[in-house]
Design a protein around this motif. Structure first.
Motif, PDB file in Angstrom:
ATOM      1  N   VAL A 102      -2.458  -3.989  -1.462  1.00  0.00           N
ATOM      2  CA  VAL A 102      -2.603  -3.155  -2.437  1.00  0.00           C
ATOM      3  C   VAL A 102      -2.406  -2.149  -2.985  1.00  0.00           C
ATOM      4  CG1 VAL A 102      -5.221  -2.169  -2.623  1.00  0.00           C
ATOM      5  CG2 VAL A 102      -5.539  -4.245  -1.563  1.00  0.00           C
ATOM      6  N   HIS A 103      -1.793  -1.491  -4.183  1.00  0.00           N
ATOM      7  CA  HIS A 103      -1.582  -0.650  -4.760  1.00  0.00           C
ATOM      8  C   HIS A 103      -2.349   0.426  -5.139  1.00  0.00           C
ATOM      9  CE1 HIS A 103       2.813  -2.547  -4.258  1.00  0.00           C
ATOM     10  NE2 HIS A 103       2.707  -3.283  -5.226  1.00  0.00           N
ATOM     11  N   SER A 104      -2.128   1.369  -5.129  1.00  0.00           N
ATOM     12  CA  SER A 104      -2.985   2.368  -5.327  1.00  0.00           C
ATOM     13  C   SER A 104      -2.282   3.861  -6.091  1.00  0.00           C
ATOM     14  CB  SER A 104      -3.959   2.811  -4.849  1.00  0.00           C
ATOM     15  OG  SER A 104      -4.851   1.626  -4.234  1.00  0.00           O
ATOM     16  N   VAL A 105      -2.490   4.639  -7.405  1.00  0.00           N
ATOM     17  CA  VAL A 105      -1.587   5.627  -7.622  1.00  0.00           C
ATOM     18  C   VAL A 105      -3.051   6.661  -7.055  1.00  0.00           C
ATOM     19  CG1 VAL A 105      -1.065   6.682  -9.138  1.00  0.00           C
ATOM     20  CG2 VAL A 105       0.042   5.445  -8.816  1.00  0.00           C
ATOM     21  N   VAL A 106      -2.985   7.553  -6.577  1.00  0.00           N
ATOM     22  CA  VAL A 106      -4.393   8.374  -5.970  1.00  0.00           C
ATOM     23  C   VAL A 106      -3.525   9.766  -6.227  1.00  0.00           C
ATOM     24  CG1 VAL A 106      -5.926   9.319  -4.274  1.00  0.00           C
ATOM     25  CG2 VAL A 106      -5.476   6.477  -4.528  1.00  0.00           C
ATOM     26  N   THR A 107      -4.440  10.338  -6.930  1.00  0.00           N
ATOM     27  CA  THR A 107      -4.548  12.161  -6.513  1.00  0.00           C
ATOM     28  C   THR A 107      -5.601  12.558  -5.652  1.00  0.00           C
ATOM     29  OG1 THR A 107      -3.467  12.873  -8.548  1.00  0.00           O
ATOM     30  CG2 THR A 107      -4.296  14.404  -7.425  1.00  0.00           C
ATOM     31  N   ALA A 108      -4.870  13.642  -4.445  1.00  0.00           N
ATOM     32  CA  ALA A 108      -6.117  13.355  -3.095  1.00  0.00           C
ATOM     33  C   ALA A 108      -5.614  14.930  -3.249  1.00  0.00           C
ATOM     34  CB  ALA A 108      -5.792  12.840  -2.622  1.00  0.00           C
ATOM     35  N   THR A 109      -6.955  15.873  -2.096  1.00  0.00           N
ATOM     36  CA  THR A 109      -6.809  17.157  -2.049  1.00  0.00           C
ATOM     37  C   THR A 109      -6.706  17.009  -0.333  1.00  0.00           C
ATOM     38  OG1 THR A 109      -8.978  16.326  -1.034  1.00  0.00           O
ATOM     39  CG2 THR A 109      -8.409  18.384  -3.300  1.00  0.00           C
ATOM     40  N   CYS A 110      -5.571  15.601   0.014  1.00  0.00           N
ATOM     41  CA  CYS A 110      -5.357  16.010   1.452  1.00  0.00           C
ATOM     42  C   CYS A 110      -4.205  15.361   1.339  1.00  0.00           C
ATOM     43  CB  CYS A 110      -6.497  15.559   2.462  1.00  0.00           C
ATOM     44  SG  CYS A 110      -6.590  13.098   1.946  1.00  0.00           S
TER      45      CYS A 110
END
Length: 175
Positions: A102-110
């Motif tokens: 699984v590939h994901s591109v995520v902007t996160a606050t952690c």
């Protein structure tokens, strides 16, 4: 989300992460594709070459069969990833769920470790809810890849990699 054209953010926080995790037993150290281990994990260096004795040893350490992500599991994983990002108010830029990773591109606050853990945990939970994963074991290999993306150029390249460089689209139903 819009980011100013700058090389790095002022607070030294990446603008996104490229998160990759594999299903259990589907890419062993020493197999024909090559691999990266904790002793050979320098960015930009080639993978370790095929090593049949190492591959055999890795296979002998497996406690169960490899996990294939069939069509039903892929749908459940997608829902788990989308729900995780929505609840946590993370920006999900792209994802691609294959038969073994699984590939994901995520902007996160952690940090990226928490993102990886949350995506894996909620993908597993959703598969259990959909009755396509009943084992008490995790369907995932240990750890995963967490790449920090610092610039818009890196973000765009990661999105393109995830969406367009993973091979042909997979069927929505298993054959």
């Amino acid at each position: 989300m819009t980011y100013p054209h700058q090389e790095f953010s002022d607070d030294h926080t990446p603008i996104a992460y490229l998160i990759t995790f594999r299903s259990y037993g589907t890419w062993l150290h020493g197999d024909r594709r090559g691999s990266v281990d904790r002793f050979h994990n320098t960015y930009g260096t080639p993978r370790l070459p095929r090593n049949l004795p190492r591959e055999r040893r890795e296979r002998s350490l497996m406690t169960r069969p490899p996990v294939r992500l069939n069509a039903k599991r892929r749908v459940a994983i997608e829902l788990g990833i989308r729900e995780t990002c929505k609840i946590r108010k993370w920006e999900l830029w792209a994802f691609n769920i294959r038969t073994n990773h699984v590939h994901s591109v995520v902007t996160a606050t952690c940090g990226s470790k928490k993102v990886l853990a949350a995506l894996k945990a909620n993908a597993t939970r959703t598969m259990r809810e959909w009755n396509c994963w009943s084992s008490e074991n995790s369907p995932w290999s240990y750890r995963g890849s967490r790449r920090s993306l610092w610039t818009e150029q890196q973000l765009n390249a990661a999105i393109a990699y995830v969406l367009y460089d993973q091979g042909e689209p997979l069927p929505e139903e298993d054959e």
